[in-house]
Enzyme design. Sequence first.
Site, PDB file in Angstrom:
ATOM      1  N   GLU A 110       0.809  -1.271   0.023  1.00 21.43           N
ATOM      2  CA  GLU A 110       0.091  -0.021  -0.125  1.00 21.43           C
ATOM      3  C   GLU A 110       0.908   1.189  -0.062  1.00 21.43           C
ATOM      4  OE1 GLU A 110      -2.535   0.378   3.412  1.00 21.43           O
ATOM      5  OE2 GLU A 110      -2.748   2.478   3.198  1.00 21.43           O
ATOM      6  N   ARG A 121      -0.092  10.086   1.062  1.00 16.05           N
ATOM      7  CA  ARG A 121       0.305  11.251   2.140  1.00 16.05           C
ATOM      8  C   ARG A 121       1.683  12.078   1.760  1.00 16.05           C
ATOM      9  NH1 ARG A 121       0.380   7.686   7.357  1.00 16.05           N
ATOM     10  NH2 ARG A 121      -1.257   6.594   5.826  1.00 16.05           N
ATOM     11  N   THR A 155      -4.323   5.948   1.820  1.00 10.11           N
ATOM     12  CA  THR A 155      -4.722   7.416   2.171  1.00 10.11           C
ATOM     13  C   THR A 155      -5.589   8.217   1.122  1.00 10.11           C
ATOM     14  OG1 THR A 155      -2.485   7.342   3.142  1.00 10.11           O
ATOM     15  CG2 THR A 155      -3.742   9.458   3.275  1.00 10.11           C
ATOM     16  N   LYS A 180     -11.156  -2.136   6.642  1.00 14.16           N
ATOM     17  CA  LYS A 180     -10.097  -1.706   7.442  1.00 14.16           C
ATOM     18  C   LYS A 180     -10.301  -1.317   8.688  1.00 14.16           C
ATOM     19  CE  LYS A 180      -6.558   2.132   7.354  1.00 14.16           C
ATOM     20  NZ  LYS A 180      -5.629   2.822   6.527  1.00 14.16           N
TER      21      LYS A 180
HETATM   22  C1  3PG Z   1      -0.912   4.718   9.146  1.00 10.85           C
HETATM   23  O1  3PG Z   1      -1.765   5.466   9.305  1.00 10.85           O
HETATM   24  O2  3PG Z   1       0.480   5.271   8.803  1.00 10.85           O
HETATM   25  C2  3PG Z   1      -1.141   3.263   9.191  1.00 10.85           C
HETATM   26  O3  3PG Z   1      -2.432   3.066   9.613  1.00 10.85           O
HETATM   27  C3  3PG Z   1       0.043   2.711   9.793  1.00 10.85           C
HETATM   28  O4  3PG Z   1      -0.192   2.839  11.127  1.00 10.85           O
HETATM   29  P1  3PG Z   1       1.128   2.222  12.003  1.00 10.85           P
HETATM   30  O5  3PG Z   1       2.175   3.123  11.823  1.00 10.85           O
HETATM   31  O6  3PG Z   1       0.688   2.534  13.458  1.00 10.85           O
HETATM   32  O7  3PG Z   1       1.569   0.943  11.438  1.00 10.85           O
END
Ligand code: 3PG
Length: 213
Positions: free
Chosen positions: A44, A48, A72, A132
Amino acid sequence: MKLMPDMLELMRTSPVIPVIAIDDINHAVPLAKALVAGGIRVLEVTLRTAHGLPSIRAIAEQVPGAILGVGTLTDPDEFVAARDAGAVFGVSPGLTAALIEAAISSGLPLLPGVMTPSEVMRAREAGFRQLKLFPAVQAGGIGMLNAIAGPLADVTFCPTGGITETTAAQFLACKNVACVGGSWLTPKDAILAGDWARITALATTASALRKTF
Ligand code: 3PG
């Protein structure tokens, strides 16, 4: 047009989906290659950072074996651009009417984020059965997943947010969890150092968490 995967099948392909944020376009291809070399093929790449879409394009062209998602996804206009760049699925932190419409019109399979039983029910009403749980730990983590497995039994989750190498197996043991997401496979210091071997090692450990369905 590319063949779009079935979301449940995709979730069962990999016990862990790395959530990737690319700060330097030059990191995209070696990072994806390092993950695939460790047996983690479902990736993924988030939008961002400004490098999200170009990274998806580069990985799609240069990393055979990668199954690329765009993460995102919060803007309906991003669906077509991500699909055209090479993403075969999308992940969003939440679900809105505009995102549902964009998923349908673009044909990009979407794994939408939910955090409460009512959000699960609204997503189901819109036709989504693979969701999710986000942010997973803050939403109640394993206790939450087990509590909703009874009343909302026909939904399968990819919990993401706050999961670590140590806790991933416990999440994967939940009957309504097919895979988990997380950023621990892509530590920023390893990426900056170009330590791709460390990332392959993290991926190898993660891919060994495979669950039997
Ligand atoms: C994020 O928002 O970056 C993802 O949900 C991953 O979260 P994490 O860094 O807590 O694994």
